[in-house]
Design an enzyme around this catalytic site. Structure first.
Site, short mmCIF file in Angstrom:
data_model
loop_
_atom_site.label_atom_id
_atom_site.label_comp_id
_atom_site.label_asym_id
_atom_site.label_seq_id
_atom_site.Cartn_x
_atom_site.Cartn_y
_atom_site.Cartn_z
N GLU A 237 39.34 11.23 -0.35
CA GLU A 237 37.98 10.91 -0.78
C GLU A 237 37.40 9.80 0.10
O GLU A 237 36.21 9.75 0.35
CB GLU A 237 37.93 10.55 -2.25
N GLY A 335 39.26 9.06 -7.99
CA GLY A 335 39.69 10.41 -7.64
C GLY A 335 41.18 10.63 -7.80
O GLY A 335 41.72 11.62 -7.31
#
Ligand code: COA
Length: 431
Positions: A237, A335
């Site tokens: 991410e 995430g």
């Protein structure tokens, strides 16, 4: 109309632009190092003109003065990721916290937390009138697409990053030109503990793997020990300067990736000018919204995906707490679960949870049972490996009894005696 005309007609000062915000509005801010700092400063300076403006974002990298004591009547911060400048306000109940998987934040923004105003920090337009979201695409692009009003500060120092990360000038309602330094995050100073963790994690990485690296000092420590590997890829991410150094050394080349071969994939970036210059106009970097990059199915389409994240506490069953210590909000799940799930779907994938055995103040991160109020971020069923400076505990497929033995073996020596006593109480045998 020619886009140049739209640009000129909507050009204004930051002070004029923030007058488009009304009391009661929900304002979403560009994420992390794409914080629209000039616009936020103008909004805070104009506080007396507002009542009850909700300021929604994830990781704060700016000063977040809308959280300061005394701002309560004007602003209410709604955080989806606590950070240094917002944590105190959240824990003093002067700001709110909304739990959400990073991958699902765009969906919440489209359906539930629809913004009235989104404030952005963009690169200048190209010849066709497209600005790049630069350092943060994640929920920032979906928030711009969902908002009634879009205000952007346009900055020649914001790198023009490529991928699904462009907005056309004609979609901007107010444009403020700035020439300010972009927020940078320098590499952390690594302790022996972090270096030990980095070395242990690196031993679980094979040539040709695709890596996701989380937030904090540990990912940097892992990168330091990957110099002898080859053909590594990045689907993460976020990433920072350490990745650029491994690209320069030829260790990361994305050549074995089964998705986006030849490209590093990310949804936001945090680092120094070295990173920002590397990603500028570079087709070897693909940035996209987080509901793409962090979709576990997309992550799992990468063979040999190794996710490396950190946490706050782990119990003897292997349950991982990453965003709070009891009821104290420290960060957020971000995430983490997206990538742990994605790694499970990846052929040859592995999920690593790496953490120092002790938190600051000599508190063991390995605990018998999770503190009341803490929320489990990664379930015991999802964890493959726990790593500390004392070693590696492989957990998948292990019984609760065997998990406890392995986890105690990587706990800090000062904590092992009390953990062993708990083991003996639970299983009727001594270690
Ligand atoms: N008990 C009490 N406090 C604790 C603690 C514990 N077990 N563990 C950490 N803390 C506190 C630290 O003391 C520190 O407080 P301070 O800022 O007041 O000094 C704070 O939490 C942050 O800890 P630190 O060790 O400095 O954090 P870090 O930068 O190494 O990051 C996490 C560690 C867990 C906070 C971070 O990895 C994270 O947010 N993870 C969850 C999200 C995630 O994994 N996302 C995936 C990719 S982005």
């Amino acid at each position: 109309m020619d886009w140049h005309d739209h640009y000129t007609q909507h050009l204004m000062t930051a002070e004029q632009a923030v007058k488009l915000i009304s009391s009661g509005d929900r304002v979403v801010l560009g994420h992390a190092c794409a914080d629209p700092s000039a616009l936020v400063a103008a909004m805070v300076a104009n506080a007396d003109a507002y009542e009850n403006v909700e300021v929604l974002h994830m990781l704060p990298m700016g000063p977040s003065h809308y959280c300061d004591p005394g701002m309560e009547a004007h602003f209410r911060h709604n955080s989806a990721f606590a950070g240094g400048s917002t944590r105190r306000a959240i824990n003093e109940a002067r700001a709110d916290f909304t739990p959400v998987f990073f991958s699902r934040f765009p969906d919440l923004i489209r359906k539930t937390l629809v913004p009235d105003v989104t404030m952005l920090h963009l690169s200048p337009p190209d010849a066709h009138g497209y600005c790049s979201y630069g350092l943060a695409v994640d929920y920032t692009k979906p928030a711009a697409e969902a908002a009634r009003i879009v205000i952007a500060q346009v900055n020649p120092n914001m790198p023009r990053v490529l991928g699904d990360c462009m907005i056309h000038v004609t979609d901007l309602d107010a444009i403020v030109e700035v020439d300010d330094p972009v927020i940078e995050l320098g590499p952390p100073t690594l302790t022996d503990v972090e270096m030990g963790i980095g070395q242990n994690c690196a031993s679980l990485v094979n040539d040709g793997d695709t890596l996701q690296l989380g937030i904090g000092a540990i990912p940097d420590a892992v990168l330091r020990f990957l110099t002898g590997k080859k053909d590594l890829g990045i689907h993460s991410e976020m990433f920072s300067d350490g990745v650029v150094e491994l690209i320069e050394q030829g260790v990361i080349n994305n050549s074995k990736k089964t998705l986006h071969k030849g490209q590093c994939v990310a949804t936001f970036l945090m680092g120094t000018r070295k990173l920002y210059d590397y990603v500028h106009d570079n087709p070897a970097v693909y940035m996209a919204p987080v509901d793409y990059t962090n979709n576990p199915v997309v992550i799992g389409a990468n063979d040999n995906l190794v996710s490396i994240n950190s946490c706050v506490q782990v119990d003897l069953q292997g349950q991982v707490v990453s965003s709070s210590a009891g009821l104290k909000q420290i960060s957020a799940i971000g995430g983490q679960a997206d990538f742990v799930r994605g790694a499970a779907m990846s052929r040859g994938g592995r999920a690593i949870m790496a953490f120092p055995s002790m938190a600051k103040g000599g508190i063991s991160k390995v605990i018998p049972v999770i503190d009341p109020g803490s929320s489990v971020s990664t379930s015991r069923e999802d964890v493959d490996y726990l790593v500390t400076e004392y070693g590696i505990a492989q957990l998948a497929g292990q019984t609760l009894r065997e998990r406890a033995r392995r986890i105690i073996a990587i706990a800090h020596p000062d904590a092992r005696e009390s953990l062993a006593a708990e083991y003996a109480r639970r299983y009727g045998e001594t270690l």
